[in-house]
Write a protein that holds these residues in place. Structure first.
Motif, PDB file in Angstrom:
ATOM      1  N   UNK A 203       0.528  14.969 -15.228  1.00 23.79           N
ATOM      2  CA  UNK A 203      -0.205  15.200 -13.980  1.00 23.79           C
ATOM      3  C   UNK A 203      -1.678  14.844 -14.141  1.00 23.79           C
ATOM      4  N   UNK A 204      -2.293  15.336 -15.204  1.00 24.36           N
ATOM      5  CA  UNK A 204      -3.722  15.071 -15.412  1.00 24.36           C
ATOM      6  C   UNK A 204      -3.984  13.584 -15.610  1.00 24.36           C
ATOM      7  N   UNK A 205      -3.086  12.899 -16.318  1.00 23.42           N
ATOM      8  CA  UNK A 205      -3.252  11.461 -16.526  1.00 23.42           C
ATOM      9  C   UNK A 205      -3.152  10.713 -15.208  1.00 23.42           C
ATOM     10  N   UNK A 206      -2.173  11.083 -14.385  1.00 30.12           N
ATOM     11  CA  UNK A 206      -1.988  10.404 -13.104  1.00 30.12           C
ATOM     12  C   UNK A 206      -3.162  10.653 -12.163  1.00 30.12           C
ATOM     13  N   UNK A 207      -3.715  11.847 -12.182  1.00 21.91           N
ATOM     14  CA  UNK A 207      -4.845  12.139 -11.309  1.00 21.91           C
ATOM     15  C   UNK A 207      -6.133  11.489 -11.809  1.00 21.91           C
ATOM     16  N   UNK A 208      -6.225  11.317 -13.113  1.00 20.02           N
ATOM     17  CA  UNK A 208      -7.445  10.724 -13.691  1.00 20.02           C
ATOM     18  C   UNK A 208      -7.422   9.213 -13.576  1.00 20.02           C
ATOM     19  N   UNK A 209      -6.278   8.597 -13.847  1.00 17.05           N
ATOM     20  CA  UNK A 209      -6.168   7.145 -13.796  1.00 17.05           C
ATOM     21  C   UNK A 209      -6.881   6.469 -14.946  1.00 17.05           C
ATOM     22  N   UNK A 210      -6.880   5.141 -14.923  1.00 13.25           N
ATOM     23  CA  UNK A 210      -7.483   4.375 -16.020  1.00 13.25           C
ATOM     24  C   UNK A 210      -8.587   3.449 -15.514  1.00 13.25           C
TER      25      UNK A 210
ATOM     26  N   UNK B  30      13.976  11.325  -6.265  1.00 14.34           N
ATOM     27  CA  UNK B  30      12.535  11.567  -6.167  1.00 14.34           C
ATOM     28  C   UNK B  30      11.796  10.297  -5.776  1.00 14.34           C
ATOM     29  N   UNK B  31      12.203   9.169  -6.346  1.00 15.44           N
ATOM     30  CA  UNK B  31      11.523   7.909  -6.061  1.00 15.44           C
ATOM     31  C   UNK B  31      11.771   7.466  -4.626  1.00 15.44           C
TER      32      UNK B  31
ATOM     33  N   UNK C 129      -4.445   8.575  -5.292  1.00 13.37           N
ATOM     34  CA  UNK C 129      -3.898   9.789  -5.898  1.00 13.37           C
ATOM     35  C   UNK C 129      -3.849  10.927  -4.879  1.00 13.37           C
ATOM     36  N   UNK C 130      -4.908  11.077  -4.089  1.00 10.17           N
ATOM     37  CA  UNK C 130      -4.922  12.130  -3.073  1.00 10.17           C
ATOM     38  C   UNK C 130      -3.835  11.887  -2.029  1.00 10.17           C
ATOM     39  N   UNK C 131      -3.659  10.616  -1.628  1.00 12.60           N
ATOM     40  CA  UNK C 131      -2.613  10.292  -0.668  1.00 12.60           C
ATOM     41  C   UNK C 131      -1.235  10.571  -1.260  1.00 12.60           C
ATOM     42  N   UNK C 132      -1.059  10.291  -2.560  1.00  9.60           N
ATOM     43  CA  UNK C 132       0.207  10.602  -3.213  1.00  9.60           C
ATOM     44  C   UNK C 132       0.498  12.089  -3.210  1.00  9.60           C
TER      45      UNK C 132
ATOM     46  N   UNK D 169       0.805  -1.207   0.000  1.00  7.93           N
ATOM     47  CA  UNK D 169       0.000   0.000   0.000  1.00  7.93           C
ATOM     48  C   UNK D 169       0.842   1.261   0.000  1.00  7.93           C
ATOM     49  N   UNK D 170       1.820   1.328   0.888  1.00  6.17           N
ATOM     50  CA  UNK D 170       2.687   2.500   0.956  1.00  6.17           C
ATOM     51  C   UNK D 170       3.511   2.653  -0.318  1.00  6.17           C
ATOM     52  N   UNK D 171       3.978   1.545  -0.877  1.00 14.10           N
ATOM     53  CA  UNK D 171       4.745   1.612  -2.125  1.00 14.10           C
ATOM     54  C   UNK D 171       3.880   2.113  -3.279  1.00 14.10           C
ATOM     55  N   UNK D 172       2.620   1.704  -3.304  1.00 12.65           N
ATOM     56  CA  UNK D 172       1.701   2.131  -4.348  1.00 12.65           C
ATOM     57  C   UNK D 172       1.497   3.650  -4.285  1.00 12.65           C
ATOM     58  N   UNK D 173       1.239   4.161  -3.083  1.00 11.07           N
ATOM     59  CA  UNK D 173       1.038   5.599  -2.919  1.00 11.07           C
ATOM     60  C   UNK D 173       2.334   6.356  -3.189  1.00 11.07           C
ATOM     61  N   UNK D 174       3.440   5.843  -2.660  1.00  8.14           N
ATOM     62  CA  UNK D 174       4.721   6.499  -2.887  1.00  8.14           C
ATOM     63  C   UNK D 174       5.127   6.491  -4.342  1.00  8.14           C
ATOM     64  N   UNK D 175       4.815   5.407  -5.052  1.00  6.22           N
ATOM     65  CA  UNK D 175       5.155   5.339  -6.467  1.00  6.22           C
ATOM     66  C   UNK D 175       4.422   6.376  -7.284  1.00  6.22           C
ATOM     67  N   UNK D 176       3.138   6.585  -7.000  1.00  8.64           N
ATOM     68  CA  UNK D 176       2.383   7.590  -7.739  1.00  8.64           C
ATOM     69  C   UNK D 176       2.911   8.992  -7.429  1.00  8.64           C
ATOM     70  N   UNK D 177       3.232   9.240  -6.157  1.00  9.21           N
ATOM     71  CA  UNK D 177       3.806  10.531  -5.793  1.00  9.21           C
ATOM     72  C   UNK D 177       5.129  10.759  -6.511  1.00  9.21           C
ATOM     73  N   UNK D 178       5.944   9.703  -6.614  1.00 12.07           N
ATOM     74  CA  UNK D 178       7.243   9.828  -7.271  1.00 12.07           C
ATOM     75  C   UNK D 178       7.087  10.207  -8.739  1.00 12.07           C
ATOM     76  N   UNK D 179       6.102   9.629  -9.415  1.00  6.63           N
ATOM     77  CA  UNK D 179       5.891   9.965 -10.822  1.00  6.63           C
ATOM     78  C   UNK D 179       5.550  11.439 -10.991  1.00  6.63           C
ATOM     79  N   UNK D 180       4.731  11.970 -10.096  1.00  5.38           N
ATOM     80  CA  UNK D 180       4.388  13.396 -10.181  1.00  5.38           C
ATOM     81  C   UNK D 180       5.602  14.266  -9.879  1.00  5.38           C
TER      82      UNK D 180
END
Length: 318
Positions: A251-258, A182-183, A272-275, A89-100
């Motif tokens: 940024x918009x893609x990461x916040x929107x997701x798939x 950053x990662x 995304x909000x946690x990231x 869970x933490x890696x998932x949130x941290x990974x998205x934050x790192x991409x931004x």
């Protein structure tokens, strides 16, 4: 005539369990029985959730064997980095934050925009990243170096000219430092906020020190090896960072997701909000993400609950 009882020797009879011990064990069994029953009833449900979560994030349903011999493991089995990278869970949130955060470097972002298919195949890109992190965290030295050579081969093909006219190359040592820093910063911040426990200052320094060899092996000439060095690095590089048009698209893609299903979209929105909550204030401003009052305080409790649920569904291996 009745048999005369044998005289007591003062020693307990080894052939008969002591009554107090027997009662204590019975109490233990009664206490854990409901937990055992609950575990048995929920095991199939948990296994199904675990498989779904692993598939969703590009992780193999059968985790790779971990190198537990200190002589052959790339990272020591008792290292802090293994503790951090075991928490899905933490890696998932941290990974998205790192991409931004990584998108704020115009040259790094140009390489992603020109040579990555992140919009067409986000799960594939996530799977490749997850495999690399797994190999360099839990694999043998041979497996880690094999993964590093594969990434280096890809990097040699990633070069071009950024929208601001500057040439870029993925094997540029300075870019490798930025991407790595950053990662690792976001992974560690996610662990501190959403992990099962907070790490001490010494453990945080150990994490940066233990992850540094990966970046150096990839071609970086220097990376932060402590919290103090990370803070100093961010202060130095901040003037070079900004969100250009490519970063805004990312940024918009990461916040929107798939995600398509409503429940999946709700979970992704929370991730995304946690990231976003992990990003430094200056990074949010540069990424043009409003810093709303009480945003972090509102996001943290449900995100922690999500991470706790993921630890139950996909327990970290020790």
């Amino acid at each position: 005539m009745a048999a005369r009882p044998e005289p007591s020797t003062g020693e307990p009879d080894a052939t008969q369990p002591d009554s107090i011990e027997r009662a204590f064990r019975l109490g233990e069994d009664l206490a854990v029985a409901p937990l055992r029953l609950l575990s048995g009833l929920t095991a199939p449900f948990r296994d199904d959730i675990g498989r779904t979560v692993r598939r969703s994030f590009g992780i193999s349903e059968t985790p790779r064997p971990r190198a537990m011999d200190p002589d052959t493991a790339f990272v020591h089995p008792d290292s802090v980095v293994r503790v951090v990278h075991s928490d899905l869970g933490a890696m998932m949130i941290g990974g998205l934050a790192a991409l931004m955060l990584q998108a704020l470097h115009p040259l790094a972002m140009a390489g992603v925009a020109d040579h990555s298919s992140y919009e067409e195949d986000p799960i594939g890109r996530l799977r490749r990243t997850a495999n690399f992190v797994a190999a360099t965290t839990f694999g043998t030295t041979a497996e880690a170096h094999s993964a590093i050579r594969l990434v280096q081969a890809v990097h040699r093909r990633v070069r071009g000219v950024a929208p601001d006219g500057r040439p870029y190359s993925a094997d540029d040592p300075d870019l490798l430092t930025w991407v790595h820093a950053a990662e690792m910063y976001c992974f560690l911040e996610a662990t501190q906020r959403y992990g099962s426990r907070r790490l001490s200052g010494a453990e945080c320094d150990s994490y940066y020190c233990e992850t540094a060899p990966v970046a150096v092996a990839l071609g970086a000439e220097w990376v932060p090896r402590s919290q103090a060095e990370m803070d100093a690095y961010f202060r130095r590089i901040k003037p070079e960072l900004y969100a250009g048009s490519q970063a805004i698209v990312a940024r918009d893609f990461l916040l929107r997701g798939v995600a398509r299903k409503p429940e999946d979209r709700a979970v992704y929105a929370l991730v995304a909000a946690a990231g976003i909550s992990l990003l430094p204030r200056w990074a949010r401003r540069k990424m043009r993400i409003p810093a709303l009052a009480l945003f972090d305080a509102a996001v943290t409790p449900p995100a922690r609950l999500l991470c706790a649920g993921l630890r139950w569904a996909v327990p970290p291996r020790r």
